[in-house]
Write a protein that holds these residues in place. Structure first.
Motif, PDB file in Angstrom:
ATOM      1  N   UNK A 111       0.844  -1.195   0.000  1.00 47.43           N
ATOM      2  CA  UNK A 111       0.000   0.000   0.000  1.00 47.43           C
ATOM      3  C   UNK A 111       0.880   1.246   0.000  1.00 47.43           C
ATOM      4  N   UNK A 112       0.576   2.167  -0.881  1.00 49.37           N
ATOM      5  CA  UNK A 112       1.362   3.410  -0.951  1.00 49.37           C
ATOM      6  C   UNK A 112       0.945   4.351   0.174  1.00 49.37           C
ATOM      7  N   UNK A 113       1.940   4.865   0.891  1.00 47.92           N
ATOM      8  CA  UNK A 113       1.703   5.780   2.008  1.00 47.92           C
ATOM      9  C   UNK A 113       2.599   7.000   1.847  1.00 47.92           C
ATOM     10  N   UNK A 114       2.011   8.168   1.984  1.00 51.77           N
ATOM     11  CA  UNK A 114       2.761   9.429   1.942  1.00 51.77           C
ATOM     12  C   UNK A 114       2.617  10.119   3.291  1.00 51.77           C
ATOM     13  N   UNK A 115       3.714  10.664   3.790  1.00 54.97           N
ATOM     14  CA  UNK A 115       3.751  11.227   5.146  1.00 54.97           C
ATOM     15  C   UNK A 115       3.988  12.729   5.101  1.00 54.97           C
ATOM     16  N   UNK A 116       3.263  13.461   5.936  1.00 51.14           N
ATOM     17  CA  UNK A 116       3.570  14.880   6.106  1.00 51.14           C
ATOM     18  C   UNK A 116       3.673  15.191   7.592  1.00 51.14           C
ATOM     19  N   UNK A 117       4.557  16.124   7.897  1.00 55.67           N
ATOM     20  CA  UNK A 117       4.768  16.512   9.281  1.00 55.67           C
ATOM     21  C   UNK A 117       4.670  18.015   9.439  1.00 55.67           C
ATOM     22  N   UNK A 118       4.323  18.451  10.632  1.00 62.54           N
ATOM     23  CA  UNK A 118       4.222  19.880  10.933  1.00 62.54           C
ATOM     24  C   UNK A 118       5.014  20.153  12.196  1.00 62.54           C
ATOM     25  N   UNK A 119       5.919  21.135  12.126  1.00 62.78           N
ATOM     26  CA  UNK A 119       6.762  21.431  13.276  1.00 62.78           C
ATOM     27  C   UNK A 119       7.200  22.884  13.310  1.00 62.78           C
ATOM     28  N   UNK A 120       8.052  23.190  14.264  1.00 62.12           N
ATOM     29  CA  UNK A 120       8.586  24.539  14.472  1.00 62.12           C
ATOM     30  C   UNK A 120      10.106  24.449  14.377  1.00 62.12           C
ATOM     31  N   UNK A 121      10.650  24.863  13.228  1.00 61.02           N
ATOM     32  CA  UNK A 121      12.087  24.700  12.988  1.00 61.02           C
ATOM     33  C   UNK A 121      12.942  25.727  13.726  1.00 61.02           C
ATOM     34  N   UNK A 122      12.325  26.743  14.312  1.00 57.35           N
ATOM     35  CA  UNK A 122      13.073  27.762  15.040  1.00 57.35           C
ATOM     36  C   UNK A 122      13.133  27.423  16.532  1.00 57.35           C
ATOM     37  N   UNK A 123      11.968  27.226  17.136  1.00 57.05           N
ATOM     38  CA  UNK A 123      11.925  26.939  18.574  1.00 57.05           C
ATOM     39  C   UNK A 123      12.401  25.528  18.905  1.00 57.05           C
ATOM     40  N   UNK A 124      12.209  24.605  17.947  1.00 52.59           N
ATOM     41  CA  UNK A 124      12.615  23.215  18.182  1.00 52.59           C
ATOM     42  C   UNK A 124      13.492  22.748  17.013  1.00 52.59           C
ATOM     43  N   UNK A 125      14.579  23.455  16.820  1.00 58.52           N
ATOM     44  CA  UNK A 125      15.463  23.200  15.673  1.00 58.52           C
ATOM     45  C   UNK A 125      16.100  21.815  15.705  1.00 58.52           C
ATOM     46  N   UNK A 126      16.283  21.248  16.889  1.00 57.52           N
ATOM     47  CA  UNK A 126      16.910  19.936  17.009  1.00 57.52           C
ATOM     48  C   UNK A 126      15.926  18.782  16.819  1.00 57.52           C
ATOM     49  N   UNK A 127      14.640  19.091  16.791  1.00 58.09           N
ATOM     50  CA  UNK A 127      13.628  18.032  16.717  1.00 58.09           C
ATOM     51  C   UNK A 127      12.526  18.372  15.710  1.00 58.09           C
ATOM     52  N   UNK A 128      12.912  18.992  14.612  1.00 55.66           N
ATOM     53  CA  UNK A 128      11.929  19.447  13.643  1.00 55.66           C
ATOM     54  C   UNK A 128      11.183  18.265  13.007  1.00 55.66           C
ATOM     55  N   UNK A 129       9.883  18.226  13.235  1.00 54.37           N
ATOM     56  CA  UNK A 129       8.998  17.206  12.638  1.00 54.37           C
ATOM     57  C   UNK A 129       9.420  15.774  12.967  1.00 54.37           C
ATOM     58  N   UNK A 130       9.912  15.567  14.183  1.00 56.83           N
ATOM     59  CA  UNK A 130      10.350  14.225  14.578  1.00 56.83           C
ATOM     60  C   UNK A 130       9.244  13.173  14.442  1.00 56.83           C
ATOM     61  N   UNK A 131       7.999  13.553  14.710  1.00 60.05           N
ATOM     62  CA  UNK A 131       6.901  12.581  14.674  1.00 60.05           C
ATOM     63  C   UNK A 131       6.694  11.995  13.282  1.00 60.05           C
ATOM     64  N   UNK A 132       7.044  12.764  12.249  1.00 61.18           N
ATOM     65  CA  UNK A 132       6.923  12.238  10.886  1.00 61.18           C
ATOM     66  C   UNK A 132       7.832  11.030  10.699  1.00 61.18           C
ATOM     67  N   UNK A 133       9.011  11.073  11.320  1.00 61.77           N
ATOM     68  CA  UNK A 133       9.922   9.935  11.261  1.00 61.77           C
ATOM     69  C   UNK A 133       9.352   8.717  11.955  1.00 61.77           C
ATOM     70  N   UNK A 134       8.600   8.940  13.022  1.00 60.73           N
ATOM     71  CA  UNK A 134       7.957   7.825  13.723  1.00 60.73           C
ATOM     72  C   UNK A 134       6.874   7.198  12.840  1.00 60.73           C
ATOM     73  N   UNK A 135       6.113   8.024  12.150  1.00 57.49           N
ATOM     74  CA  UNK A 135       5.117   7.497  11.216  1.00 57.49           C
ATOM     75  C   UNK A 135       5.800   6.638  10.158  1.00 57.49           C
TER      76      UNK A 135
END
Length: 244
Positions: free
Chosen positions: A155-179
């Motif tokens: 099954x084809x799956x496409x992932x998108x993430x939403x984050x804050x690259x300024x306030x959380x520069x070290x963890x930008x969109x980490x949850x997308x990687x978990x998906x």
């Protein structure tokens, strides 16, 4: 059927110009053309489906309904959100792909997920630095309670993430990687990898082989770019076989 005679008062009060021509002995061409047109229409008219449906409803009978399966989109967009930013980005993707409703993953049955040919899934990141359950949304339970029971092989799956690259520069969109990790673990084929160019972050668990594992958006610092990024991403997904 009552037809007034030439001498009736009713006819004299509603005299058509063509009738006047007839009385003067001239060819009633105008009248003939009108009458012929009416006759042809009456003889050749066939009630439309819409007319039969309305007539059936008026008579209290069951209207005519087109047979056959109702066409459905083969791709669904699923998200979960805390502040609404992920829902906003899901809406941009929905508009670009011309899909139906977007749905929160917490309110979707497993049967719906397995029945689709393609999935577009997105999450925010709240639990920065966490090894799992990084989104702080319904995904945290669904990924470890529902998903392990599903076979998504091929099954084809496409992932998108939403984050804050300024306030959380070290963890930008980490949850997308978990998906990414969880869906790959169930046999899904991930499509829609994107470049990390154009972002100002330090690190992200959403990076695989030098690319983001999907579309990453920052509604806090780059909200004006989200719709454009979503449109370009949808075009890319189509080229990679996502069955929109």
């Amino acid at each position: 059927l009552y037809v007034p005679s030439d001498d009736s008062d009713e006819l004299k009060q509603n005299v058509h110009p063509a009738h006047e021509l007839k009385k003067k002995g001239r060819p009633p061409a105008a009248m003939m053309s009108v009458n012929v047109g009416v006759i042809v229409l009456c003889l050749t008219y066939t009630p439309t489906r819409a007319f039969r449906q309305h007539l059936g409803a008026w008579k209290g009978t069951k209207p005519v309904v087109r047979s056959g399966p109702v066409p459905l989109h083969a791709v669904g967009i699923f998200y979960s959100t805390t502040t609404g930013n992920t829902e906003t980005v899901a809406g941009y993707i929905q508009e670009a792909a011309d899909l139906g409703e977007i749905e929160d993953i917490g309110s979707v049955s497993d049967d719906v997920i397995t029945s689709l040919d393609g999935l577009v899934v997105g999450a925010p990141t709240w639990h920065t630095g966490a090894d799992e359950m990084r989104s702080g949304t319904s995904w945290d339970d669904w990924l470890y309670t529902n998903l392990p029971n599903l076979d998504l092989k091929g099954k084809k799956v496409a992932i998108f993430g939403v984050g804050d690259q300024v306030s959380y520069a070290d963890n930008f969109c980490d949850a997308a990687g978990e998906l990414y990790d969880c869906f790959v673990g169930r046999g899904a084929e991930i499509v829609g990898m994107t470049s990390t160019d154009g972002y100002d972050h330090t690190d992200s668990k959403a990076i695989r082989d030098g690319k983001f594992c999907g579309l990453m958006c920052d509604e806090d610092n780059q909200p004006d770019l989200s719709a454009e990024r979503a449109a370009a991403w949808v075009k890319q997904l189509k080229s990679e076989g996502m069955p929109f």
